[in-house]
Design a protein around this motif. Structure first.
Motif, PDB file in Angstrom:
ATOM      1  N   LEU A 140       1.011  -1.438  -0.201  1.00  0.00           N
ATOM      2  CA  LEU A 140      -0.115   0.110   0.005  1.00  0.00           C
ATOM      3  C   LEU A 140       0.898   1.132   0.064  1.00  0.00           C
ATOM      4  O   LEU A 140       0.511   2.194  -0.385  1.00  0.00           O
ATOM      5  N   SER A 141       2.005   1.193   0.589  1.00  0.00           N
ATOM      6  CA  SER A 141       2.734   2.400   0.709  1.00  0.00           C
ATOM      7  C   SER A 141       3.867   2.666  -0.357  1.00  0.00           C
ATOM      8  O   SER A 141       4.218   3.672  -0.776  1.00  0.00           O
ATOM      9  N   ALA A 142       4.358   1.470  -0.932  1.00  0.00           N
ATOM     10  CA  ALA A 142       5.411   1.581  -2.029  1.00  0.00           C
ATOM     11  C   ALA A 142       4.679   1.782  -3.396  1.00  0.00           C
ATOM     12  O   ALA A 142       3.569   1.068  -3.675  1.00  0.00           O
ATOM     13  N   PRO A 143       5.157   2.884  -4.014  1.00  0.00           N
ATOM     14  CA  PRO A 143       4.685   3.316  -5.340  1.00  0.00           C
ATOM     15  C   PRO A 143       5.122   1.997  -6.390  1.00  0.00           C
ATOM     16  O   PRO A 143       6.124   1.368  -6.415  1.00  0.00           O
ATOM     17  N   SER A 144       4.370   1.723  -7.421  1.00  0.00           N
ATOM     18  CA  SER A 144       4.655   0.632  -8.492  1.00  0.00           C
ATOM     19  C   SER A 144       6.144   0.958  -9.176  1.00  0.00           C
ATOM     20  O   SER A 144       6.633  -0.065  -9.153  1.00  0.00           O
ATOM     21  N   PHE A 145       6.601   2.144  -9.482  1.00  0.00           N
ATOM     22  CA  PHE A 145       7.640   2.457 -10.134  1.00  0.00           C
ATOM     23  C   PHE A 145       8.905   2.175  -9.348  1.00  0.00           C
ATOM     24  O   PHE A 145       9.979   1.567  -9.382  1.00  0.00           O
ATOM     25  N   PHE A 146       8.828   2.315  -7.703  1.00  0.00           N
ATOM     26  CA  PHE A 146       9.632   1.725  -6.572  1.00  0.00           C
ATOM     27  C   PHE A 146       9.780   0.441  -6.685  1.00  0.00           C
ATOM     28  O   PHE A 146      11.057  -0.099  -6.854  1.00  0.00           O
ATOM     29  N   ILE A 147       8.613  -0.257  -6.843  1.00  0.00           N
ATOM     30  CA  ILE A 147       8.484  -1.763  -6.907  1.00  0.00           C
ATOM     31  C   ILE A 147       9.396  -2.332  -7.827  1.00  0.00           C
ATOM     32  O   ILE A 147      10.078  -3.332  -8.003  1.00  0.00           O
ATOM     33  N   ALA A 148       9.130  -1.625  -9.290  1.00  0.00           N
ATOM     34  CA  ALA A 148       9.578  -2.177 -10.624  1.00  0.00           C
ATOM     35  C   ALA A 148      10.960  -1.764 -10.444  1.00  0.00           C
ATOM     36  O   ALA A 148      11.755  -2.776 -10.874  1.00  0.00           O
ATOM     37  N   ILE A 149      11.654  -0.982  -9.905  1.00  0.00           N
ATOM     38  CA  ILE A 149      13.048  -0.647  -9.818  1.00  0.00           C
ATOM     39  C   ILE A 149      13.550  -1.643  -9.003  1.00  0.00           C
ATOM     40  O   ILE A 149      14.785  -2.054  -9.352  1.00  0.00           O
ATOM     41  N   LEU A 150      12.959  -1.898  -7.915  1.00  0.00           N
ATOM     42  CA  LEU A 150      13.543  -2.912  -6.996  1.00  0.00           C
ATOM     43  C   LEU A 150      13.805  -4.468  -7.683  1.00  0.00           C
ATOM     44  O   LEU A 150      14.657  -5.121  -7.449  1.00  0.00           O
ATOM     45  N   LEU A 151      12.452  -4.874  -8.269  1.00  0.00           N
ATOM     46  CA  LEU A 151      12.626  -5.932  -8.994  1.00  0.00           C
ATOM     47  C   LEU A 151      13.487  -6.141 -10.030  1.00  0.00           C
ATOM     48  O   LEU A 151      14.303  -7.239 -10.207  1.00  0.00           O
ATOM     49  N   MET A 152      13.652  -4.950 -10.612  1.00  0.00           N
ATOM     50  CA  MET A 152      14.519  -5.025 -11.824  1.00  0.00           C
ATOM     51  C   MET A 152      16.058  -5.145 -11.248  1.00  0.00           C
ATOM     52  O   MET A 152      16.933  -6.022 -11.839  1.00  0.00           O
ATOM     53  N   ILE A 154      16.912  -6.594  -8.414  1.00  0.00           N
ATOM     54  CA  ILE A 154      17.332  -7.878  -7.958  1.00  0.00           C
ATOM     55  C   ILE A 154      17.376  -8.788  -8.854  1.00  0.00           C
ATOM     56  O   ILE A 154      18.290  -9.696  -9.131  1.00  0.00           O
ATOM     57  N   PHE A 155      16.171  -9.002  -9.876  1.00  0.00           N
ATOM     58  CA  PHE A 155      16.294 -10.408 -10.666  1.00  0.00           C
ATOM     59  C   PHE A 155      16.872 -10.082 -12.110  1.00  0.00           C
ATOM     60  O   PHE A 155      16.852 -11.008 -12.786  1.00  0.00           O
ATOM     61  N   GLU A 160      20.356 -11.632 -13.035  1.00  0.00           N
ATOM     62  CA  GLU A 160      20.375 -11.920 -14.236  1.00  0.00           C
ATOM     63  C   GLU A 160      19.489 -12.971 -14.920  1.00  0.00           C
ATOM     64  O   GLU A 160      19.769 -13.832 -15.680  1.00  0.00           O
ATOM     65  N   ILE A 161      18.269 -13.199 -14.172  1.00  0.00           N
ATOM     66  CA  ILE A 161      17.288 -14.066 -14.235  1.00  0.00           C
ATOM     67  C   ILE A 161      16.103 -13.712 -15.417  1.00  0.00           C
ATOM     68  O   ILE A 161      15.747 -14.626 -16.241  1.00  0.00           O
ATOM     69  N   LEU A 162      15.816 -12.613 -15.432  1.00  0.00           N
ATOM     70  CA  LEU A 162      14.622 -12.197 -16.236  1.00  0.00           C
ATOM     71  C   LEU A 162      15.209 -10.945 -17.005  1.00  0.00           C
ATOM     72  O   LEU A 162      16.173 -10.093 -16.503  1.00  0.00           O
ATOM     73  N   PRO A 163      14.504 -10.484 -18.256  1.00  0.00           N
ATOM     74  CA  PRO A 163      14.893  -9.504 -18.930  1.00  0.00           C
ATOM     75  C   PRO A 163      14.443  -8.158 -18.234  1.00  0.00           C
ATOM     76  O   PRO A 163      13.517  -7.998 -17.693  1.00  0.00           O
ATOM     77  N   VAL A 164      15.292  -6.968 -18.730  1.00  0.00           N
ATOM     78  CA  VAL A 164      15.277  -5.930 -17.777  1.00  0.00           C
ATOM     79  C   VAL A 164      14.556  -4.590 -18.576  1.00  0.00           C
ATOM     80  O   VAL A 164      14.045  -3.852 -18.325  1.00  0.00           O
ATOM     81  N   PHE A 165      14.456  -4.920 -20.216  1.00  0.00           N
ATOM     82  CA  PHE A 165      13.787  -3.843 -20.961  1.00  0.00           C
ATOM     83  C   PHE A 165      12.960  -4.428 -22.207  1.00  0.00           C
ATOM     84  O   PHE A 165      13.675  -5.401 -22.791  1.00  0.00           O
ATOM     85  N   LEU A 182       6.570 -10.793 -16.709  1.00  0.00           N
ATOM     86  CA  LEU A 182       6.610 -11.192 -15.137  1.00  0.00           C
ATOM     87  C   LEU A 182       6.942 -10.055 -14.343  1.00  0.00           C
ATOM     88  O   LEU A 182       6.266 -10.061 -13.222  1.00  0.00           O
ATOM     89  N   LEU A 183       8.043  -9.311 -14.416  1.00  0.00           N
ATOM     90  CA  LEU A 183       8.535  -8.502 -13.553  1.00  0.00           C
ATOM     91  C   LEU A 183       7.343  -7.384 -13.329  1.00  0.00           C
ATOM     92  O   LEU A 183       7.293  -6.629 -12.593  1.00  0.00           O
ATOM     93  N   PRO A 184       7.323  -6.690 -14.839  1.00  0.00           N
ATOM     94  CA  PRO A 184       6.116  -5.592 -14.727  1.00  0.00           C
ATOM     95  C   PRO A 184       4.896  -5.976 -14.049  1.00  0.00           C
ATOM     96  O   PRO A 184       3.961  -5.119 -13.264  1.00  0.00           O
ATOM     97  N   ALA A 185       4.452  -7.222 -14.317  1.00  0.00           N
ATOM     98  CA  ALA A 185       3.214  -7.524 -13.614  1.00  0.00           C
ATOM     99  C   ALA A 185       3.213  -7.932 -12.238  1.00  0.00           C
ATOM    100  O   ALA A 185       2.187  -7.420 -11.550  1.00  0.00           O
ATOM    101  N   ILE A 186       4.466  -8.257 -11.564  1.00  0.00           N
ATOM    102  CA  ILE A 186       4.450  -8.479 -10.031  1.00  0.00           C
ATOM    103  C   ILE A 186       4.496  -6.835  -9.459  1.00  0.00           C
ATOM    104  O   ILE A 186       3.951  -6.803  -8.716  1.00  0.00           O
ATOM    105  N   ALA A 187       5.423  -6.037 -10.273  1.00  0.00           N
ATOM    106  CA  ALA A 187       5.236  -4.649  -9.989  1.00  0.00           C
ATOM    107  C   ALA A 187       3.843  -3.980  -9.538  1.00  0.00           C
ATOM    108  O   ALA A 187       3.321  -3.510  -8.749  1.00  0.00           O
ATOM    109  N   VAL A 188       3.058  -4.373 -10.718  1.00  0.00           N
ATOM    110  CA  VAL A 188       1.768  -3.901 -10.808  1.00  0.00           C
ATOM    111  C   VAL A 188       0.808  -4.483  -9.837  1.00  0.00           C
ATOM    112  O   VAL A 188      -0.072  -4.078  -9.195  1.00  0.00           O
ATOM    113  N   ALA A 189       1.045  -5.750  -9.644  1.00  0.00           N
ATOM    114  CA  ALA A 189       0.338  -6.699  -8.879  1.00  0.00           C
ATOM    115  C   ALA A 189       0.402  -6.478  -7.306  1.00  0.00           C
ATOM    116  O   ALA A 189      -0.731  -6.504  -6.569  1.00  0.00           O
TER     117      ALA A 189
END
Length: 316
Positions: A140-152, A154-155, A160-165, A182-189
């Motif tokens: 609830l507190s973390a914005p989606s773009f911050f979660i997206a950057i964090l996932l980017m 890490i993964f 280097e498990i998933l594509p970044v761009f 997958l990563l964009p969906a997790i960030a939005v989810a």
């Protein structure tokens, strides 16, 4: 039931017409007019008159409205002023990318939120409840773009498990396509999951404390029947309502997430059209998003009868 469905469909079409009408007149009543807004303050009167003529905006307003409405029914949103591309074509190129991310985000959200909310409610004030609460507050507190950057980081960067761009079309393979969204969906989810999870928890706790649940227990009904047939089924009704409404979180999150991951979806399309003052594209994208919300809410209403067969719409 058929009468109710017909009534709801007619209401949805009427609301869609109202949204389209407000959007049409709202853009044309912009200060200085949409043509001057698109061309900027330095535009000459000759350029303004030429663009108004090209867009058909030199005709009476009611003629413009009816012609635009007829084209809209035919899914003709006009032509982009900046690129010359058909707006319908631009939307159809961007829509599958956003839909892929959005549908996967909703599936991830519901698959996590419903079971986690149930566990949190049935094991209240225990470790699973505290973990679920922490995850919900973070979402609830973390914005989606911050979660997206964090996932980017890490993964994609660290392991280097998933594509970044970018986005890989499903025509190039299901696995590459799935990895690219997958990563964009997790960030939005995650923000969506947090809201639905907390709603599931509070709704189930409220139902479990209701009088009819105590009566069912005193009558000697099996614990599983009490929980699945009476508690969970009734608790899901407000959860589905919130899950449908919170799809706005998915759309809103996809705008920033698509920019972070370099995906040219609906989010980036509407942002670029607003920045470039390309009002035909802006109109088309807003109408597509509004139509999606309207008919999703229609589907949510119809789901009520599947969850609780006691509900009879339109009956006294």
């Amino acid at each position: 039931m058929k009468k109710y469905i017909t009534k709801r469909v007619v209401h949805a079409i009427a609301i869609m017409w109202m949204v389209a009408t407000v959007l049409f007149f709202g853009i044309r009543f912009l200060p200085g007019g949409p043509v001057r807004t698109m061309l900027g303050k330095q535009a000459t009167e000759a350029k303004i008159r030429a663009l108004r003529r090209d867009l058909g905006m030199n005709r009476p307003l009611h003629e413009q409205y009816f012609d635009w409405l007829i084209n809209l029914i035919q899914l003709d949103f006009g032509t982009s002023i900046r690129s010359g591309q058909e707006v319908t074509e631009a939307i159809m190129l961007a829509l599958p990318k956003t839909l892929s991310i959005g549908v996967l985000a909703v599936l991830i959200g519901l698959c996590i939120a419903i079971p986690t909310g149930v566990i949190s409610a049935t094991r209240r004030h225990e470790l699973p409840d505290y973990i679920a609460t922490f995850i919900a507050f973070f979402g609830l507190s973390a914005p989606s773009f911050f979660i997206a950057i964090l996932l980017m980081v890490i993964f994609a960067v660290r392991f280097e498990i998933l594509p970044v761009f970018g986005y890989t079309p499903i025509s190039e393979g299901i696995v590459p396509w799935f990895k690219s969204i997958l990563l964009p969906a997790i960030a939005v989810a995650l923000p969506y999951t947090a809201v639905v999870m907390r709603m599931m928890r509070s709704s189930l706790l409220e139902v479990m404390g209701a009088q009819y649940m105590r009566t069912a227990r005193l009558k000697g009904l099996d614990r599983r029947i009490r929980f699945y047939k009476h508690a969970l089924q009734n608790a899901l009704i407000p959860v589905i309502t919130v899950a449908g409404i919170q799809l706005a979180v998915v759309i809103g999150g996809s705008v920033t997430v698509e920019i972070v991951f370099g995906i040219k979806g609906i989010g980036r399309l509407i942002v670029s059209s607003i920045i470039n003052r390309d009002y035909p594209v802006t109109q088309g994208v807003i109408l597509v998003i509004a139509g999606g919300f309207i008919f999703i809410n229609l589907g949510v209403d119809l789901l009520y009868t599947a969850i609780d067969p006691r509900i009879r719409y339109g009956e006294e």
